[in-house]
Design a protein around this motif. Structure first.
Motif, PDB file in Angstrom:
ATOM      1  N   ALA A  12      39.459  50.168  39.885  1.00 51.84           N
ATOM      2  CA  ALA A  12      39.339  49.714  38.496  1.00 51.84           C
ATOM      3  C   ALA A  12      38.848  48.269  38.461  1.00 51.84           C
ATOM      4  N   ARG A  13      39.131  47.514  39.503  1.00 50.70           N
ATOM      5  CA  ARG A  13      38.567  46.163  39.640  1.00 50.70           C
ATOM      6  C   ARG A  13      37.923  46.072  41.023  1.00 50.70           C
ATOM      7  N   PRO A  14      36.957  45.152  41.189  1.00 51.10           N
ATOM      8  CA  PRO A  14      36.300  45.045  42.491  1.00 51.10           C
ATOM      9  C   PRO A  14      37.248  44.543  43.571  1.00 51.10           C
ATOM     10  N   LEU A  15      37.045  45.038  44.777  1.00 56.15           N
ATOM     11  CA  LEU A  15      37.866  44.624  45.911  1.00 56.15           C
ATOM     12  C   LEU A  15      37.140  43.554  46.718  1.00 56.15           C
ATOM     13  N   VAL A  16      37.942  42.663  47.284  1.00 60.37           N
ATOM     14  CA  VAL A  16      37.374  41.591  48.117  1.00 60.37           C
ATOM     15  C   VAL A  16      37.778  41.848  49.570  1.00 60.37           C
ATOM     16  N   MET A  17      36.755  42.005  50.397  1.00 60.25           N
ATOM     17  CA  MET A  17      36.957  42.221  51.842  1.00 60.25           C
ATOM     18  C   MET A  17      36.738  40.888  52.552  1.00 60.25           C
ATOM     19  N   GLY A  18      37.779  40.376  53.188  1.00 60.73           N
ATOM     20  CA  GLY A  18      37.674  39.086  53.870  1.00 60.73           C
ATOM     21  C   GLY A  18      37.227  39.260  55.314  1.00 60.73           C
ATOM     22  N   ILE A  19      36.334  38.400  55.741  1.00 61.85           N
ATOM     23  CA  ILE A  19      35.723  38.520  57.067  1.00 61.85           C
ATOM     24  C   ILE A  19      36.530  37.744  58.110  1.00 61.85           C
ATOM     25  N   VAL A  20      36.884  38.445  59.195  1.00 59.66           N
ATOM     26  CA  VAL A  20      37.537  37.801  60.343  1.00 59.66           C
ATOM     27  C   VAL A  20      36.675  38.090  61.570  1.00 59.66           C
ATOM     28  N   ASN A  21      35.817  37.147  61.909  1.00 57.62           N
ATOM     29  CA  ASN A  21      34.945  37.312  63.079  1.00 57.62           C
ATOM     30  C   ASN A  21      35.625  36.723  64.300  1.00 57.62           C
ATOM     31  N   ILE A  22      35.752  37.533  65.347  1.00 58.61           N
ATOM     32  CA  ILE A  22      36.375  37.011  66.577  1.00 58.61           C
ATOM     33  C   ILE A  22      35.278  36.898  67.635  1.00 58.61           C
ATOM     34  N   THR A  23      34.365  36.009  67.380  1.00 65.40           N
ATOM     35  CA  THR A  23      33.279  35.768  68.326  1.00 65.40           C
ATOM     36  C   THR A  23      33.441  34.324  68.816  1.00 65.40           C
ATOM     37  N   PRO A  24      32.911  33.997  70.008  1.00 66.51           N
ATOM     38  CA  PRO A  24      33.200  32.689  70.597  1.00 66.51           C
ATOM     39  C   PRO A  24      32.866  31.533  69.663  1.00 66.51           C
ATOM     40  N   ASP A  25      31.819  31.658  68.874  1.00 66.73           N
ATOM     41  CA  ASP A  25      31.434  30.551  67.998  1.00 66.73           C
ATOM     42  C   ASP A  25      32.304  30.477  66.739  1.00 66.73           C
ATOM     43  N   MET A 242      29.303  37.705  42.522  1.00 66.43           N
ATOM     44  CA  MET A 242      29.436  38.011  41.079  1.00 66.43           C
ATOM     45  C   MET A 242      28.282  38.900  40.609  1.00 66.43           C
ATOM     46  N   LEU A 243      27.071  38.547  41.015  1.00 71.06           N
ATOM     47  CA  LEU A 243      25.909  39.335  40.598  1.00 71.06           C
ATOM     48  C   LEU A 243      26.006  40.760  41.134  1.00 71.06           C
ATOM     49  N   ALA A 244      26.474  40.879  42.382  1.00 76.38           N
ATOM     50  CA  ALA A 244      26.598  42.215  42.981  1.00 76.38           C
ATOM     51  C   ALA A 244      27.620  43.053  42.210  1.00 76.38           C
ATOM     52  N   VAL A 245      28.746  42.434  41.869  1.00 74.82           N
ATOM     53  CA  VAL A 245      29.775  43.174  41.127  1.00 74.82           C
ATOM     54  C   VAL A 245      29.254  43.567  39.743  1.00 74.82           C
ATOM     55  N   GLN A 246      28.530  42.656  39.102  1.00 72.52           N
ATOM     56  CA  GLN A 246      27.981  42.976  37.776  1.00 72.52           C
ATOM     57  C   GLN A 246      26.973  44.120  37.848  1.00 72.52           C
ATOM     58  N   ARG A 247      26.387  44.308  39.026  1.00 73.04           N
ATOM     59  CA  ARG A 247      25.434  45.405  39.215  1.00 73.04           C
ATOM     60  C   ARG A 247      26.088  46.618  39.867  1.00 73.04           C
ATOM     61  N   GLY A 248      27.410  46.648  39.888  1.00 74.85           N
ATOM     62  CA  GLY A 248      28.104  47.880  40.278  1.00 74.85           C
ATOM     63  C   GLY A 248      28.766  47.879  41.639  1.00 74.85           C
ATOM     64  N   VAL A 261      37.699  35.400  44.797  1.00 74.34           N
ATOM     65  CA  VAL A 261      38.767  36.007  43.981  1.00 74.34           C
ATOM     66  C   VAL A 261      38.864  35.295  42.635  1.00 74.34           C
ATOM     67  N   ASP A 262      38.819  33.968  42.644  1.00 71.80           N
ATOM     68  CA  ASP A 262      38.889  33.213  41.389  1.00 71.80           C
ATOM     69  C   ASP A 262      37.727  33.583  40.468  1.00 71.80           C
ATOM     70  N   ALA A 263      36.524  33.617  41.026  1.00 73.94           N
ATOM     71  CA  ALA A 263      35.345  33.924  40.204  1.00 73.94           C
ATOM     72  C   ALA A 263      35.449  35.332  39.616  1.00 73.94           C
ATOM     73  N   LEU A 264      35.910  36.268  40.442  1.00 74.64           N
ATOM     74  CA  LEU A 264      36.005  37.650  39.949  1.00 74.64           C
ATOM     75  C   LEU A 264      37.098  37.810  38.904  1.00 74.64           C
ATOM     76  N   LYS A 265      38.128  36.945  38.973  1.00 77.93           N
ATOM     77  CA  LYS A 265      39.171  36.997  37.931  1.00 77.93           C
ATOM     78  C   LYS A 265      38.552  36.691  36.570  1.00 77.93           C
ATOM     79  N   ILE A 266      37.639  35.743  36.539  1.00 79.21           N
ATOM     80  CA  ILE A 266      36.981  35.395  35.264  1.00 79.21           C
ATOM     81  C   ILE A 266      36.181  36.599  34.757  1.00 79.21           C
ATOM     82  N   LEU A 267      35.444  37.198  35.670  1.00 81.13           N
ATOM     83  CA  LEU A 267      34.636  38.367  35.281  1.00 81.13           C
ATOM     84  C   LEU A 267      35.535  39.510  34.794  1.00 81.13           C
ATOM     85  N   ASN A 268      36.632  39.732  35.537  1.00 76.91           N
ATOM     86  CA  ASN A 268      37.535  40.833  35.161  1.00 76.91           C
ATOM     87  C   ASN A 268      38.129  40.616  33.782  1.00 76.91           C
ATOM     88  N   VAL A 269      38.551  39.381  33.506  1.00 78.34           N
ATOM     89  CA  VAL A 269      39.144  39.094  32.190  1.00 78.34           C
ATOM     90  C   VAL A 269      38.102  39.330  31.100  1.00 78.34           C
TER      91      VAL A 269
END
Ligand code: 9MG
Length: 275
Positions: A12-25, A242-248, A261-269
Motif C-alpha cells: 500500500a506504500r512503497p518499500l525502501v530496500m537498504g543496501i549493505v555492500n560487503i566489498t573491500p572498498d 521519488m520520481l520512480a515511486v511516482q511512476r509506480g 524514508v523522509d521524502a517518501l513520507k511526504i509523498l505518502n501523506v
C-alpha cells in the motif's frame, strides 16, 4: 500481497530496500572480521533509519568491477546474515550464483536479488526450492563490459520482453507471481538516454503484473546530470527515488535510507490526503 519468505507486504506504500555492500572498498580494510562487524552495525543503522528490507551483497556489480569467487562471496555474506538472525525485516541476498543463493536462503535470507534474472544454471531451482521472493533484473552484457556502447532499438519494449520471459521462466518452475518483483536495471548496459527513457516510462512495466523495483541510488546517471561525485549524490538519489515511486515503483533500492524514508513520507501523506 507480495510474499517474501515468512514476510508479507501489501505494498500500500512503497518499500525502501537498504543496501549493505560487503566489498573491500565498502567498509573496512581491517580484514574479514572487521568488515563483518561493520556491515552488521550498518544494517542495524539502516533498520533504525526505516529500511523495510536489507539487500546484502558480497560482489560488486559496478561497471568494470572484478568478479569474486563463490567461496569469497560466501565468506563475506554468510557471517553477516548469521549476525542479523532475528531482525524484524527481511534480508535479500544480492547474488547471481546459485550456491550463494542456496546458502544465504538456508542461513535466513528471505529474498534473492539477482541482477542476472536467474539465468545461471541452477538459479531458478535454487529459488523454487524455497518460499523466498526474487527480484528479476534486466541487464545488457556483464558488469565488466556493459557500459561499452549499449544499444537498443526500443529500450522499453526490449527490457519489457526480457522481463516477461523471465517471469514466465520463474513461474514454469513453480515460483508464483506473488513472490516475484522485476527491475529494469538502471545503469546495467544503458546510456543516460536509455536510463531516462526507462525512468520516464517506468509505469509501463507494471503491465507485466508484478511489482517493480527501481535502483537509482548514487548511480553514474545522477553524476552525469548533476556533475557530482558518488558521495555527493544523496539529494539526486532521493529525487530519483521519488520520481520512480511516482511512476509506480513499489520498492526502491537505496544507500541513503533515512533521507529516502523522509521524502517518501511526504509523498505518502500527499497521496493519502488526496481529495
Ligand atoms: C545489486 N544492484 C546494483 N544495482 C541494482 C539495481 O539497480 N537493481 C537491483 N535489483 N540490484 C542492483
Amino acid at each position: 500481497m507480495w510474499q517474501c519468505g515468512k514476510f508479507q507486504f501489501d505494498l500500500a506504500r512503497p518499500l525502501v530496500m537498504g543496501i549493505v555492500n560487503i566489498t573491500p572498498d565498502s567498509f573496512s580494510d581491517g580484514g574479514q572480521h572487521a568488515s563483518t562487524a561493520a556491515a552488521i552495525a550498518h544494517a542495524h543503522q539502516l533498520i533504525g533509519d526505516g529500511a523495510d528490507i536489507l539487500d546484502i551483497g558480497g560482489e560488486s556489480t559496478r561497471p568494470g568491477a572484478a568478479p569474486v569467487s563463490e567461496q569469497q562471496e560466501l565468506e563475506r555474506v554468510l557471517p553477516v546474515i548469521a549476525g542479523l538472525r532475528g531482525i524484524a525485516v527481511p534480508i535479500s541476498i544480492d547474488t547471481w550464483k546459485p550456491q550463494v543463493m542456496r546458502a544465504a536462503l538456508a542461513a535466513g535470507a528471505s529474498m534473492v536479488n539477482d541482477v542476472n534474472a536467474l539465468q545461471a544454471e541452477g538459479a531458478l531451482q535454487a529459488v523454487a526450492d524455497t518460499d523466498a521472493a526474487v527480484c528479476l533484473m534486466h541487464k545488457q552484457g556483464t558488469p565488466q563490459t556493459m557500459q561499452q556502447g549499449p544499444e537498443y532499438q526500443d529500450v522499453i519494449t526490449e527490457v519489457s520482453l526480457f522481463l516477461g520471459e523471465r517471469i514466465a521462466a520463474a513461474e514454469a518452475v513453480g515460483i508464483i507471481r506473488q513472490r516475484i518483483v522485476i527491475d529494469p536495471g538502471f545503469g546495467f548496459g544503458k546510456t543516460l538516454a536509455h536510463n531516462l527513457d526507462l525512468l520516464r516510462e517506468l509505469a509501463a512495466f507494471r503491465a507485466l503484473g508484478v511489482p517493480v523495483l527501481a535502483g537509482l541510488s548514487r548511480k553514474s546517471m545522477l553524476g552525469a546530470i548533476t556533475g557530482r561525485e558518488v558521495g555527493e549524490r544523496v539529494a539526486a538519489s532521493v529525487a530519483a527515488a521519488m520520481l520512480a515511486v511516482q511512476r509506480g515503483a513499489a520498492i526502491v533500492r537505496v544507500h541513503d535510507v533515512r533521507e529516502t524514508v523522509d521524502a517518501l513520507k511526504i509523498l505518502n501523506v500527499m497521496n493519502e490526503s488526496e481529495r
